[in-house]
Write a protein that holds these residues in place. Structure first.
Motif, short mmCIF file in Angstrom:
data_model
loop_
_atom_site.label_atom_id
_atom_site.label_comp_id
_atom_site.label_asym_id
_atom_site.label_seq_id
_atom_site.Cartn_x
_atom_site.Cartn_y
_atom_site.Cartn_z
N LYS A 131 0.84 -1.21 0.00
CA LYS A 131 0.00 0.00 0.00
C LYS A 131 0.87 1.25 0.00
O LYS A 131 0.66 2.17 -0.80
CB LYS A 131 -0.91 -0.03 1.23
N SER A 132 1.87 1.28 0.85
CA SER A 132 2.76 2.43 0.96
C SER A 132 3.63 2.60 -0.29
O SER A 132 3.78 3.71 -0.81
CB SER A 132 3.66 2.27 2.19
N ALA A 133 4.18 1.51 -0.78
CA ALA A 133 5.10 1.57 -1.92
C ALA A 133 4.41 2.01 -3.21
O ALA A 133 5.01 2.71 -4.03
CB ALA A 133 5.77 0.21 -2.12
N TYR A 134 3.16 1.59 -3.40
CA TYR A 134 2.48 1.85 -4.67
C TYR A 134 1.33 2.84 -4.57
O TYR A 134 0.69 3.14 -5.57
CB TYR A 134 1.98 0.53 -5.26
N GLY A 135 1.06 3.33 -3.37
CA GLY A 135 -0.02 4.29 -3.21
C GLY A 135 -1.40 3.69 -3.37
O GLY A 135 -2.36 4.40 -3.67
N TYR A 136 -1.53 2.38 -3.17
CA TYR A 136 -2.82 1.71 -3.30
C TYR A 136 -3.67 1.96 -2.05
O TYR A 136 -3.16 2.19 -0.97
CB TYR A 136 -2.64 0.19 -3.40
N GLY A 137 -4.98 1.83 -2.22
CA GLY A 137 -5.88 1.71 -1.09
C GLY A 137 -5.83 0.28 -0.60
O GLY A 137 -5.20 -0.59 -1.21
N ASP A 138 -6.50 0.01 0.51
CA ASP A 138 -6.47 -1.34 1.09
C ASP A 138 -6.92 -2.41 0.09
O ASP A 138 -6.24 -3.42 -0.08
CB ASP A 138 -7.35 -1.42 2.33
N ALA A 139 -8.05 -2.22 -0.56
CA ALA A 139 -8.59 -3.24 -1.46
C ALA A 139 -7.62 -3.57 -2.58
O ALA A 139 -7.41 -4.75 -2.90
CB ALA A 139 -9.94 -2.80 -2.02
N ASP A 140 -7.01 -2.57 -3.17
CA ASP A 140 -6.05 -2.82 -4.25
C ASP A 140 -4.78 -3.48 -3.72
O ASP A 140 -4.20 -4.34 -4.39
CB ASP A 140 -5.72 -1.54 -5.00
N ALA A 141 -4.34 -3.09 -2.55
CA ALA A 141 -3.14 -3.71 -1.97
C ALA A 141 -3.39 -5.20 -1.73
O ALA A 141 -2.54 -6.03 -2.05
CB ALA A 141 -2.75 -3.01 -0.67
N TYR A 142 -4.55 -5.55 -1.19
CA TYR A 142 -4.86 -6.96 -0.97
C TYR A 142 -4.86 -7.74 -2.28
O TYR A 142 -4.43 -8.89 -2.33
CB TYR A 142 -6.23 -7.13 -0.28
N LYS A 143 -5.32 -7.12 -3.35
CA LYS A 143 -5.37 -7.78 -4.66
C LYS A 143 -3.98 -8.05 -5.24
O LYS A 143 -3.85 -8.77 -6.23
CB LYS A 143 -6.17 -6.94 -5.66
N HIS A 144 -2.96 -7.47 -4.64
CA HIS A 144 -1.59 -7.62 -5.15
C HIS A 144 -0.68 -8.42 -4.22
O HIS A 144 0.54 -8.45 -4.44
CB HIS A 144 -0.99 -6.24 -5.40
N ILE A 145 -1.23 -9.05 -3.20
CA ILE A 145 -0.39 -9.83 -2.29
C ILE A 145 -0.82 -11.30 -2.28
O ILE A 145 -1.92 -11.64 -2.70
CB ILE A 145 -0.41 -9.27 -0.85
N GLY A 146 0.08 -12.14 -1.81
CA GLY A 146 -0.22 -13.55 -1.72
C GLY A 146 0.58 -14.21 -0.62
O GLY A 146 1.50 -13.61 -0.04
N ILE A 147 0.26 -15.46 -0.36
CA ILE A 147 0.92 -16.23 0.70
C ILE A 147 1.18 -17.64 0.20
O ILE A 147 0.38 -18.22 -0.52
CB ILE A 147 0.05 -16.25 1.98
#
Length: 120
Positions: free
Chosen positions: A30-46
């Motif tokens: 979120k911080s690195a790309y300026g995303y909101g929460d929803a977009d940040a979640y869409k770009h992470i994985g485990i």
């Protein structure tokens, strides 16, 4: 994507530690790309370990996988995977965790069946 195991110490369950790590990753993205929460979640994985890790006293249970699944479903993360399908079985009598088993009491492919419930 994070691989949350071999923490070298943590409090709570491995499910709790994994969710905490995912929240940290979300915050960093979120911080690195300026995303909101929803977009940040869409770009992470485990990609979690299944069963005993090589860290003494650290075990990722099917209950932990269910907690991670709930988190993934709530936030619609990009990917939910795990370390090794070939480990997705009980070690049997006298066996220990390694390349061919998880080191925990489980049904065959129990971890796979949990992860397979995730649809994005």
């Amino acid at each position: 994507m994070i691989m949350p195991f071999d923490f070298g110490g943590h409090s709570g369950t491995m499910g709790d530690a994994s969710v905490s790590a995912m929240e940290g990753l979300k915050a960093a993205v979120k911080s690195a790309y300026g995303y909101g929460d929803a977009d940040a979640y869409k770009h992470i994985g485990i990609s979690s370990m299944n069963g005993k890790t090589d860290e003494a006293g650290e075990t990722v249970t099917t209950g932990d996988f269910k907690k991670i699944l709930g988190y993934a479903q709530q936030h619609h993360i990009a990917r939910y995977a795990f370390w090794a399908v070939n480990r997705d079985r009980d070690c049997g009598s006298g066996g220990s965790a390694g390349d061919s088993c998880s080191g925990v009491a489980q049904s065959p492919y129990e971890f796979t069946k949990i992860v397979a419930q995730y649809g994005g």
